[in-house]
Design an enzyme around this catalytic site. Structure first.
Site, short mmCIF file in Angstrom:
data_model
loop_
_atom_site.label_atom_id
_atom_site.label_comp_id
_atom_site.label_asym_id
_atom_site.label_seq_id
_atom_site.Cartn_x
_atom_site.Cartn_y
_atom_site.Cartn_z
CG LEU A 23 -1.97 -1.08 1.28
CD1 LEU A 23 -2.93 -0.89 2.52
CD2 LEU A 23 -2.90 -0.89 -0.04
CD GLU A 56 2.10 -5.94 5.81
OE1 GLU A 56 2.56 -4.90 6.31
OE2 GLU A 56 1.73 -6.06 4.82
ZN ZN Z 1 3.87 -3.13 2.59
#
Ligand code: ZN
Length: 158
Positions: free
Chosen positions: A89, A131
């Site tokens: 993102l 992540e």
């Molecule tokens: Zn990322």
């Protein structure tokens, strides 16, 4: 509950190391729920706290069987290998080909700061790795086989 602004590549905060969470506060609880709201709103499969400008070791992941909230996560076991498309993102409209373990076991704290372990394979393993990388200031763009590419119009980002 609120949608937070997602920081994008070029923002220095995405390159910094995050601090472990030592105690659970209302502020941190709100952050976690805002991260979940933001991930779902942006149709991501994961989000790390530095992506919303907070240098804490917190990630949320949902590849369809979650959500998982991982506080101070560490990868304690890996096996196998998978090579596939990855997006972020914080790098909108792009993807790259990245090799990751096909299986990972993660040790983390939950929202009550109780330790637990979770295993993931395939996309879930990839999401955990991606992540958790964010917490040490690493972006997938530095791990791709041949750089980053534009996502064809109409496709979702991961
Ligand atoms: Zn990322």
């Amino acid at each position: 509950m609120a949608i937070r602004e997602v920081r994008e590549i070029g923002d220095e905060i995405l390159t910094k190391h995050c601090k472990p969470v030592k105690k659970m506060t209302l502020r941190t609880k709100i952050l976690i729920h805002d991260m979940l709201d933001t991930m779902y709103e942006r149709m991501g499969v994961g989000l790390a706290a530095p992506q919303v400008g907070i240098l804490k070791q917190i990630v949320v992941v949902d590849v369809g069987d979650g959500p998982y909230v991982l506080i101070n996560p560490e990868i304690v076991e890996t096996s196998g290998e998978q090579t596939g498309e990855e997006g972020c993102l914080s790098v909108p409209g792009k993807y790259g080909i990245v090799t990751r373990p096909n299986y990972v076991k993660v040790r983390a704290l939950d929202e009550d700061l109780e330790e637990f372990e979770v295993e993931g394979e395939e996309l879930l393993a990839r999401a955990f790795c991606h992540e958790i990388d964010h917490l040490s200031g690493e972006l997938y763009v530095n791990k791709t086989e041949d750089g980053i590419h534009d996502v064809p119009a109409g496709e979702d980002e991961a």
